[in-house]
Design a protein around this motif. Structure first.
Motif, PDB file in Angstrom:
ATOM      1  N   GLY A   1      70.516  19.588  33.346  1.00 31.43           N
ATOM      2  CA  GLY A   1      71.499  18.841  34.123  1.00 31.43           C
ATOM      3  C   GLY A   1      71.888  17.528  33.460  1.00 31.43           C
ATOM      4  O   GLY A   1      73.058  17.283  33.180  1.00 31.43           O
ATOM      5  N   VAL A   2      70.907  16.688  33.181  1.00 26.97           N
ATOM      6  CA  VAL A   2      71.150  15.348  32.638  1.00 26.97           C
ATOM      7  C   VAL A   2      71.803  15.440  31.251  1.00 26.97           C
ATOM      8  O   VAL A   2      71.149  15.846  30.291  1.00 26.97           O
ATOM      9  CB  VAL A   2      69.825  14.552  32.578  1.00 26.97           C
ATOM     10  N   TYR A   3      73.071  15.078  31.167  1.00 29.80           N
ATOM     11  CA  TYR A   3      73.863  15.211  29.933  1.00 29.80           C
ATOM     12  C   TYR A   3      73.808  16.645  29.379  1.00 29.80           C
ATOM     13  O   TYR A   3      74.028  16.858  28.185  1.00 29.80           O
ATOM     14  CB  TYR A   3      73.424  14.210  28.856  1.00 29.80           C
TER      15      TYR A   3
ATOM     16  N   ALA B   1      76.570  21.554  34.552  1.00 31.38           N
ATOM     17  CA  ALA B   1      77.803  21.209  35.270  1.00 31.38           C
ATOM     18  C   ALA B   1      79.002  21.945  34.674  1.00 31.38           C
ATOM     19  O   ALA B   1      79.834  22.506  35.405  1.00 31.38           O
ATOM     20  CB  ALA B   1      78.040  19.693  35.228  1.00 31.38           C
TER      21      ALA B   1
ATOM     22  N   TYR C   1      79.207  25.541  35.732  1.00 30.95           N
ATOM     23  CA  TYR C   1      79.761  25.664  37.092  1.00 30.95           C
ATOM     24  C   TYR C   1      81.269  25.401  37.091  1.00 30.95           C
ATOM     25  O   TYR C   1      82.031  26.100  37.745  1.00 30.95           O
ATOM     26  CB  TYR C   1      79.069  24.694  38.050  1.00 30.95           C
ATOM     27  N   GLU C   2      81.695  24.380  36.355  1.00 32.49           N
ATOM     28  CA  GLU C   2      83.122  24.068  36.307  1.00 32.49           C
ATOM     29  C   GLU C   2      83.939  25.238  35.782  1.00 32.49           C
ATOM     30  O   GLU C   2      84.975  25.600  36.328  1.00 32.49           O
ATOM     31  CB  GLU C   2      83.372  22.869  35.379  1.00 32.49           C
TER      32      GLU C   2
ATOM     33  N   GLY D   1      72.630  21.907  42.006  1.00 31.46           N
ATOM     34  CA  GLY D   1      73.681  22.248  41.049  1.00 31.46           C
ATOM     35  C   GLY D   1      73.470  21.413  39.803  1.00 31.46           C
ATOM     36  O   GLY D   1      72.522  21.644  39.050  1.00 31.46           O
ATOM     37  N   ALA D   2      74.319  20.409  39.612  1.00 35.03           N
ATOM     38  CA  ALA D   2      74.181  19.515  38.457  1.00 35.03           C
ATOM     39  C   ALA D   2      74.772  18.149  38.800  1.00 35.03           C
ATOM     40  O   ALA D   2      75.784  17.742  38.229  1.00 35.03           O
ATOM     41  CB  ALA D   2      74.843  20.117  37.229  1.00 35.03           C
TER      42      ALA D   2
ATOM     43  N   LEU E   1      73.570  15.110  38.218  1.00 31.23           N
ATOM     44  CA  LEU E   1      73.245  13.973  37.343  1.00 31.23           C
ATOM     45  C   LEU E   1      73.654  14.218  35.896  1.00 31.23           C
ATOM     46  O   LEU E   1      72.939  13.875  34.961  1.00 31.23           O
ATOM     47  CB  LEU E   1      71.737  13.660  37.422  1.00 31.23           C
ATOM     48  N   THR E   2      74.809  14.822  35.707  1.00 34.79           N
ATOM     49  CA  THR E   2      75.256  15.119  34.347  1.00 34.79           C
ATOM     50  C   THR E   2      75.569  13.857  33.567  1.00 34.79           C
ATOM     51  O   THR E   2      75.555  13.843  32.341  1.00 34.79           O
ATOM     52  CB  THR E   2      76.524  15.987  34.395  1.00 34.79           C
ATOM     53  N   HIS E   3      75.917  12.815  34.296  1.00 39.84           N
ATOM     54  CA  HIS E   3      76.335  11.582  33.631  1.00 39.84           C
ATOM     55  C   HIS E   3      75.346  10.469  33.996  1.00 39.84           C
ATOM     56  O   HIS E   3      74.357  10.705  34.679  1.00 39.84           O
ATOM     57  CB  HIS E   3      77.768  11.251  34.078  1.00 39.84           C
TER      58      HIS E   3
ATOM     59  N   ASN F   1      78.793  10.455  41.829  1.00 37.54           N
ATOM     60  CA  ASN F   1      79.668   9.383  41.341  1.00 37.54           C
ATOM     61  C   ASN F   1      81.120   9.755  41.689  1.00 37.54           C
ATOM     62  O   ASN F   1      81.365  10.730  42.408  1.00 37.54           O
ATOM     63  CB  ASN F   1      79.443   9.106  39.841  1.00 37.54           C
ATOM     64  N   GLU F   2      82.085   8.989  41.205  1.00 37.13           N
ATOM     65  CA  GLU F   2      83.460   9.216  41.672  1.00 37.13           C
ATOM     66  C   GLU F   2      84.032  10.562  41.218  1.00 37.13           C
ATOM     67  O   GLU F   2      85.021  11.033  41.777  1.00 37.13           O
ATOM     68  CB  GLU F   2      84.379   8.061  41.245  1.00 37.13           C
TER      69      GLU F   2
ATOM     70  N   ILE G   1      81.586  22.682  43.836  1.00 36.75           N
ATOM     71  CA  ILE G   1      82.149  23.868  43.191  1.00 36.75           C
ATOM     72  C   ILE G   1      81.316  25.070  43.621  1.00 36.75           C
ATOM     73  O   ILE G   1      80.129  25.149  43.307  1.00 36.75           O
ATOM     74  CB  ILE G   1      82.133  23.744  41.655  1.00 36.75           C
TER      75      ILE G   1
ATOM     76  N   LYS H   1      78.027  24.271  45.060  1.00 38.20           N
ATOM     77  CA  LYS H   1      77.085  23.447  44.286  1.00 38.20           C
ATOM     78  C   LYS H   1      77.608  22.019  44.127  1.00 38.20           C
ATOM     79  O   LYS H   1      78.823  21.793  44.097  1.00 38.20           O
ATOM     80  CB  LYS H   1      76.881  24.067  42.894  1.00 38.20           C
TER      81      LYS H   1
ATOM     82  N   VAL I   1      78.326  19.137  41.796  1.00 36.50           N
ATOM     83  CA  VAL I   1      78.559  19.120  40.350  1.00 36.50           C
ATOM     84  C   VAL I   1      79.231  17.816  39.927  1.00 36.50           C
ATOM     85  O   VAL I   1      80.289  17.455  40.447  1.00 36.50           O
ATOM     86  CB  VAL I   1      79.440  20.317  39.926  1.00 36.50           C
ATOM     87  N   THR I   2      78.619  17.119  38.989  1.00 35.64           N
ATOM     88  CA  THR I   2      79.219  15.932  38.388  1.00 35.64           C
ATOM     89  C   THR I   2      79.666  16.273  36.981  1.00 35.64           C
ATOM     90  O   THR I   2      78.832  16.476  36.099  1.00 35.64           O
ATOM     91  CB  THR I   2      78.202  14.771  38.342  1.00 35.64           C
ATOM     92  N   PRO I   3      80.960  16.392  36.754  1.00 34.00           N
ATOM     93  CA  PRO I   3      81.421  16.726  35.396  1.00 34.00           C
ATOM     94  C   PRO I   3      81.173  15.563  34.446  1.00 34.00           C
ATOM     95  O   PRO I   3      81.133  14.412  34.865  1.00 34.00           O
ATOM     96  CB  PRO I   3      82.934  16.930  35.578  1.00 34.00           C
ATOM     97  N   ARG I   4      80.969  15.878  33.188  1.00 32.95           N
ATOM     98  CA  ARG I   4      80.868  14.802  32.209  1.00 32.95           C
ATOM     99  C   ARG I   4      82.208  14.574  31.534  1.00 32.95           C
ATOM    100  O   ARG I   4      82.422  13.538  30.911  1.00 32.95           O
ATOM    101  CB  ARG I   4      79.800  15.148  31.159  1.00 32.95           C
ATOM    102  N   GLY I   5      83.097  15.519  31.666  1.00 32.62           N
ATOM    103  CA  GLY I   5      84.429  15.332  31.096  1.00 32.62           C
ATOM    104  C   GLY I   5      84.661  16.128  29.833  1.00 32.62           C
ATOM    105  O   GLY I   5      85.593  15.839  29.077  1.00 32.62           O
TER     106      GLY I   5
END
Lengths: 242, 242
Positions: free
Chosen positions: A83-85, A89, A92-93, B120-121, B123-125, B223-224, B229, B232, B234-238
């Motif tokens: 998950g962390v970095y 995610a 799932y996206e 889910g995920a 804490l990706t960032h 986060n924002e 999804i 789940k 989900v925090t995308p990292r981009g």
């Protein structure tokens, strides 16, 4: 069939969870960034390995999802935590609203924990984890996070202190922290966690500013209570006899 | 002989690392808080078990150090990681400047990672980890950390959202976050990670404010960028195609 996103920890087998080992054993296909696949390849002969290069995250996840849709048991390896970095995610996206293929996320030791253990116990109390990579995050946002983390007296774990094209990020980050924290704030750097050449160093924030970190380093900034005890970086939580 | 401070992860064996399993197998004495020792006791017959009650951390670490000094192989078990809110720091503190007995810190999966994987995920960032326990930390400091974490747009993992004598801490924490973050900010709660009755729920920050958390819950504030999804968190990292 199923895509299992597996955090393999720092890289050596003993720091993998039983669940992560099982996921790789049961996989038919192991997908990942070349460097991480190389870490596990010798331990899992007879598997199909699919790799992509450094910035090909979306391609890698799509490939893993496609293989799973074909009916294969697929494991996607991530260094540290999934998950962390990591890639959980993005998997799932890219799968979106569909529930096919099934995705399972297997957590792993992130460098904040595995590196902290090498240095001693720097993250005993509230902490923040910040990556200095501005490939996907505006540098201004990273700066703001550093400032807030210092103002809040978080211990801080810094990931990606340096990489190609970003040789001065650690020094820039330290300059920001030094606006708020004293030069003597105790810090630590750990290199090659759980691998050959594992190495831990304690130093002041001022010394960290000029430290020659590389991409295999994880950096720790202590909070106001952090101190050096018998060569270890230790952040007390404040336990007393009761 | 040696004191090994072992992070056992959320509690079930499959989420332990190979190294943690080995440390418990090789130990003659296993020391810990009663509840954590109970999690592993059945798997390691023939060991000597020493336990203390909830707030007896210093007593527990002293006992472990004493046993090791007597020449025994001692493992001190911590739930989650041995460092993060764990006993590693206190063992170093109580040993002081001496190098006897040897201390080894074996990291484990902290709830930010193991609980994040269930949801889910999230804490990706970049993220912050904050405990709401004010037993050893002034509440004002916890409040300041919550504010800074929200202002910095960290995802946040909250430990100890509730315990005896602190029934309203999660609501109080949410009220502070709601001064900065929108009511719709996506959050998640995971309960009994890796144990019987494991359960994950997604909700808004407004709903979290009135959620009846217990001491087996870990709470995540997105986060924002965080979104839901296919059920789940989900925090995308981009990551984008490159």
């Amino acid at each position: 069939m199923k895509l299992t996103v597996v955090g393999i920890g720092p890289g050596n087998e003993e720091n993998m969870t039983l669940r992560a080992v099982k996921a790789l054993e049961e996989a038919q296909v192991i997908v990942g960034y070349q460097v991480y696949v190389d870490l596990v390849k010798d331990r899992y002969p007879g598997k199909e390995f699919l790799t992509t290069g450094m910035t090909r995250e979306a391609q890698r996840c799509r490939m893993a999802l496609e293989e799973a849709k074909k009916g294969k048991a697929v494991a996607m390896v991530c260094s540290g935590d999934s998950g962390v970095y990591g890639m959980a995610a993005l998997c799932y996206e890219l799968r979106g609203d569909s529930l096919e293929p099934e995705i399972e996320v297997v957590p792993g030791l992130t460098a904040a924990c595995s590196g902290g253990a090498v240095l001693g116990a720097p993250l005993t109390h509230d902490f923040a984890v910040i990556s200095l990579s501005d490939r996907l995050t505006p540098w201004e946002k990273i700066e703001a996070r550093l400032r807030h983390a210092a103002q809040a007296d978080f211990a801080i774990a810094i990931y990606n202190p340096k990489s190609h094209g970003r040789p001065h990020h650690l020094a820039k980050a330290c300059d920001i922290l030094l606006e708020i924290l004293p030069e003597t704030r105790l810090c630590g750097v750990v290199r090659n966690i759980g691998r050959e050449g594992e190495q831990a160093e304690l130093m002041s924030l001022r010394q960290l500013r000029d430290y020659d970190a590389d991409m295999f380093c994880t950096v720790f900034i202590g909070n106001e209570m952090t101190r050096s005890i018998a060569g270890k970086l230790v952040t007390p939580r404040g336990y007393r006899d009761e």
